[in-house]
Design an enzyme around this catalytic site. Structure first.
Site, PDB file in Angstrom:
ATOM      1  N   ASP A 209      -4.433   6.870  -3.393  1.00 19.43           N
ATOM      2  CA  ASP A 209      -4.679   5.440  -3.612  1.00 19.43           C
ATOM      3  C   ASP A 209      -4.036   4.622  -2.498  1.00 19.43           C
ATOM      4  O   ASP A 209      -2.817   4.485  -2.439  1.00 19.43           O
ATOM      5  CB  ASP A 209      -4.082   5.004  -4.958  1.00 19.43           C
ATOM      6  CG  ASP A 209      -4.395   3.549  -5.260  1.00 19.43           C
ATOM      7  OD1 ASP A 209      -5.436   3.301  -5.888  1.00 19.43           O
ATOM      8  OD2 ASP A 209      -3.625   2.669  -4.840  1.00 19.43           O
TER       9      ASP A 209
ATOM     10  N   HIS B 286      -8.897  -6.187  -4.525  1.00 13.27           N
ATOM     11  CA  HIS B 286      -7.457  -6.024  -4.775  1.00 13.27           C
ATOM     12  C   HIS B 286      -6.901  -7.041  -5.794  1.00 13.27           C
ATOM     13  O   HIS B 286      -6.099  -6.687  -6.656  1.00 13.27           O
ATOM     14  CB  HIS B 286      -6.699  -6.125  -3.442  1.00 13.27           C
ATOM     15  CG  HIS B 286      -5.421  -5.356  -3.408  1.00 13.27           C
ATOM     16  ND1 HIS B 286      -4.949  -4.715  -2.287  1.00 13.27           N
ATOM     17  CD2 HIS B 286      -4.494  -5.119  -4.368  1.00 13.27           C
ATOM     18  CE1 HIS B 286      -3.797  -4.127  -2.557  1.00 13.27           C
ATOM     19  NE2 HIS B 286      -3.494  -4.369  -3.812  1.00 13.27           N
TER      20      HIS B 286
ATOM     21  N   LYS C 278      -8.730  -0.661  -1.016  1.00 12.99           N
ATOM     22  CA  LYS C 278      -8.923  -1.982  -1.628  1.00 12.99           C
ATOM     23  C   LYS C 278      -9.102  -3.051  -0.560  1.00 12.99           C
ATOM     24  O   LYS C 278      -8.487  -2.966   0.513  1.00 12.99           O
ATOM     25  CB  LYS C 278      -7.690  -2.352  -2.481  1.00 12.99           C
ATOM     26  CG  LYS C 278      -7.187  -1.212  -3.344  1.00 12.99           C
ATOM     27  CD  LYS C 278      -6.001  -1.588  -4.213  1.00 12.99           C
ATOM     28  CE  LYS C 278      -5.407  -0.341  -4.863  1.00 12.99           C
ATOM     29  NZ  LYS C 278      -4.396   0.342  -4.027  1.00 12.99           N
TER      30      LYS C 278
ATOM     31  N   TYR D 127      -1.872  -1.900   2.757  1.00 17.82           N
ATOM     32  CA  TYR D 127      -0.745  -0.963   2.918  1.00 17.82           C
ATOM     33  C   TYR D 127      -0.575  -0.487   4.368  1.00 17.82           C
ATOM     34  O   TYR D 127       0.396   0.210   4.684  1.00 17.82           O
ATOM     35  CB  TYR D 127      -0.901   0.274   2.009  1.00 17.82           C
ATOM     36  CG  TYR D 127      -1.076  -0.005   0.535  1.00 17.82           C
ATOM     37  CD1 TYR D 127      -0.833  -1.267   0.003  1.00 17.82           C
ATOM     38  CD2 TYR D 127      -1.491   0.993  -0.335  1.00 17.82           C
ATOM     39  CE1 TYR D 127      -1.020  -1.517  -1.346  1.00 17.82           C
ATOM     40  CE2 TYR D 127      -1.673   0.751  -1.687  1.00 17.82           C
ATOM     41  CZ  TYR D 127      -1.444  -0.512  -2.184  1.00 17.82           C
ATOM     42  OH  TYR D 127      -1.625  -0.759  -3.519  1.00 17.82           O
TER      43      TYR D 127
HETATM   44  P1  NDP Z   1       5.886   3.667  -8.922  1.00 20.86           P
HETATM   45  O1  NDP Z   1       5.980   3.023 -10.250  1.00 20.86           O
HETATM   46  O2  NDP Z   1       4.904   4.737  -8.695  1.00 20.86           O
HETATM   47  O3  NDP Z   1       7.338   4.187  -8.568  1.00 20.86           O
HETATM   48  C1  NDP Z   1       7.667   4.752  -7.333  1.00 20.86           C
HETATM   49  C2  NDP Z   1       9.170   4.973  -7.314  1.00 20.86           C
HETATM   50  O4  NDP Z   1       9.525   5.952  -8.293  1.00 20.86           O
HETATM   51  C3  NDP Z   1       9.658   5.473  -5.990  1.00 20.86           C
HETATM   52  O5  NDP Z   1      10.948   4.911  -5.773  1.00 20.86           O
HETATM   53  C4  NDP Z   1       9.768   6.981  -6.192  1.00 20.86           C
HETATM   54  O6  NDP Z   1      10.769   7.522  -5.369  1.00 20.86           O
HETATM   55  C5  NDP Z   1      10.162   7.062  -7.652  1.00 20.86           C
HETATM   56  N1  NDP Z   1       9.669   8.278  -8.307  1.00 20.86           N
HETATM   57  C6  NDP Z   1       8.448   8.854  -8.181  1.00 20.86           C
HETATM   58  N2  NDP Z   1       8.336   9.936  -8.971  1.00 20.86           N
HETATM   59  C7  NDP Z   1       9.517  10.047  -9.631  1.00 20.86           C
HETATM   60  C8  NDP Z   1      10.018  10.965 -10.582  1.00 20.86           C
HETATM   61  N3  NDP Z   1       9.268  11.979 -11.039  1.00 20.86           N
HETATM   62  N4  NDP Z   1      11.291  10.804 -11.023  1.00 20.86           N
HETATM   63  C9  NDP Z   1      12.060   9.788 -10.559  1.00 20.86           C
HETATM   64  N5  NDP Z   1      11.632   8.873  -9.664  1.00 20.86           N
HETATM   65  C10 NDP Z   1      10.368   9.004  -9.197  1.00 20.86           C
HETATM   66  O7  NDP Z   1       5.723   2.497  -7.822  1.00 20.86           O
HETATM   67  P2  NDP Z   1       4.641   1.907  -6.860  1.00 20.86           P
HETATM   68  O8  NDP Z   1       4.908   0.445  -6.830  1.00 20.86           O
HETATM   69  O9  NDP Z   1       4.588   2.604  -5.581  1.00 20.86           O
HETATM   70  O10 NDP Z   1       3.237   2.114  -7.601  1.00 20.86           O
HETATM   71  C11 NDP Z   1       2.436   3.251  -7.435  1.00 20.86           C
HETATM   72  C12 NDP Z   1       1.161   2.931  -6.689  1.00 20.86           C
HETATM   73  O11 NDP Z   1       0.417   1.918  -7.349  1.00 20.86           O
HETATM   74  C13 NDP Z   1       1.380   2.329  -5.292  1.00 20.86           C
HETATM   75  O12 NDP Z   1       1.848   3.267  -4.361  1.00 20.86           O
HETATM   76  C14 NDP Z   1       0.010   1.790  -5.013  1.00 20.86           C
HETATM   77  O13 NDP Z   1      -0.869   2.831  -4.631  1.00 20.86           O
HETATM   78  C15 NDP Z   1      -0.372   1.228  -6.381  1.00 20.86           C
HETATM   79  N6  NDP Z   1      -0.103  -0.228  -6.478  1.00 20.86           N
HETATM   80  C16 NDP Z   1      -1.196  -1.051  -6.615  1.00 20.86           C
HETATM   81  C17 NDP Z   1      -1.026  -2.412  -6.707  1.00 20.86           C
HETATM   82  C18 NDP Z   1      -2.222  -3.277  -6.865  1.00 20.86           C
HETATM   83  O14 NDP Z   1      -2.087  -4.495  -6.765  1.00 20.86           O
HETATM   84  N7  NDP Z   1      -3.390  -2.740  -7.110  1.00 20.86           N
HETATM   85  C19 NDP Z   1       0.306  -3.031  -6.638  1.00 20.86           C
HETATM   86  C20 NDP Z   1       1.390  -2.083  -6.519  1.00 20.86           C
HETATM   87  C21 NDP Z   1       1.173  -0.734  -6.455  1.00 20.86           C
HETATM   88  P3  NDP Z   1      10.491   8.767  -4.346  1.00 20.86           P
HETATM   89  O15 NDP Z   1       9.370   8.344  -3.437  1.00 20.86           O
HETATM   90  O16 NDP Z   1      11.778   8.934  -3.656  1.00 20.86           O
HETATM   91  O17 NDP Z   1      10.119   9.933  -5.217  1.00 20.86           O
END
Ligand code: NDP
Length: 273
Positions: free
Chosen positions: A44, A107, A74, A49
């Site tokens: 995604d 988006h 998006k 991004y």
């Molecule tokens: P998430 O809710 O997916 O959280 C990501 C965080 O959680 C990172 O710090 C990661 O650290 C940590 N993490 C991941 N897996 C684990 C685990 N198993 N245990 C503990 N910690 C974990 O955040 P995002 O905001 O990135 O959302 C996900 C995706 O949603 C985005 O990447 C994007 O693709 C989408 N998005 C879409 C939006 C929209 O407007 N349409 C807006 C915001 C996001 P680490 O990397 O160190 O594992």
């Protein structure tokens, strides 16, 4: 990887890798390469991004057939405001270096623009260069306005959704309308202490899973596709490993009770960015 059908018959893997905040393209490419190697088949991204090139390169270099990987991107709000929808789509396609995109999303619902944008999405869909079209951050009233003026129902609505924002009403509306909900920031971006909630840690202990896996399983059982972001191989693997246990109805409800109507991102009522 388990999949579910969208309203036009296209299959989408239940869990994908979100790649927001990975703007360093070398790092993004490494992360996506790792994700593909451990079994991810759904990525995604978004124009916003700044890593569509990295997504395309990682896919090309993976040796995995293109048709086995589901790619979402998006269209950003500035392209909606300028009306350059088709140009934005072509730019994304070029950056991704792909012949087609699996899912193209509006988006955000830019006021006064999103219906016009959606009509152009319908035209892009008819070219066959995108397998499904959908929206992101649309509330029920945005979807109702769209339904009145358009012919294609969005395949997906990607919204902020996690145990602090359970989105019961929008989820129920989308289910009835045949729109698949995808949860963005399923872990509330790990910014809120969510993983320490007793309701989640108790279930994690019971099922020998992590709180993150309990959240993703809760999404899956509610019919919600998820796109957790992780740059860490161990956590990537963990986030895919949610298909060998099941939460009961009371356990699902206990997670729903964590709802605080808390947004970590912007409220779609005010898209002024
Ligand atoms: P998430 O809710 O997916 O959280 C990501 C965080 O959680 C990172 O710090 C990661 O650290 C940590 N993490 C991941 N897996 C684990 C685990 N198993 N245990 C503990 N910690 C974990 O955040 P995002 O905001 O990135 O959302 C996900 C995706 O949603 C985005 O990447 C994007 O693709 C989408 N998005 C879409 C939006 C929209 O407007 N349409 C807006 C915001 C996001 P680490 O990397 O160190 O594992």
């Amino acid at each position: 990887m388990e999949k579910v059908k969208l309203n036009n018959g296209i299959d989408i893997p239940w869990v994908g890798l979100g790649v927001f905040r990975l703007e360093d393209n070398k790092e993004a490419e490494r992360v996506i390469k790792t994700a593909l190697s451990v079994g991810y088949r759904h990525i995604d991204t978004a124009m916003y991004y700044h890593n569509e090139e990295a997504v395309g390169k990682a896919i090309k270099n993976s040796g995995i057939p293109r048709e086995d990987i589901f790619v979402t991107t998006k269209m950003w709000n500035s392209d909606q405001r300028s009306g350059k929808v088709k140009e934005a789509f072509e730019t994304s396609l070029k950056k991704l270096d792909l012949d087609y995109i699996d899912l193209y999303l509006v988006h955000w619902p830019v006021e006064g623009k999103f219906i016009e944008t959606w009509k152009k999405f319908e035209e892009i869909y008819k070219t066959g260069k995108v397998k499904a079209i959908g929206v992101s951050n649309f509330k029920q009233y945005h979807l109702e306005a769209l339904a009145k003026e358009s012919t294609i129902t969005p395949a997906v609505n990607q919204i902020e959704l996690h145990p602090y924002l359970v989105q019961e009403n929008d989820l129920s509306y989308c289910k009835k309308a045949g729109i698949r909900v995808e949860a963005w920031s399923p872990f509330a971006a790990n910014q809120t202490g969510l993983f320490d909630e007793k309701a989640l840690t108790d279930l994690a202990d019971k099922y020998s899973k992590s709180p993150a896996q309990i959240i993703l399983r809760w999404d899956y059982q509610r019919g919600v596709v998820t796109i957790p972001k992780s740059a860490n191989e161990k956590r990537m693997v963990e986030n895919l490993d949610i298909f060998d246990f099941s939460l009961n109805d009371d356990e699902i409800k206990s997670i729903n009770l964590l709802d605080k109507n808390l947004r970590i991102g912007p409220d779609p009522d005010h898209v002024d960015f």
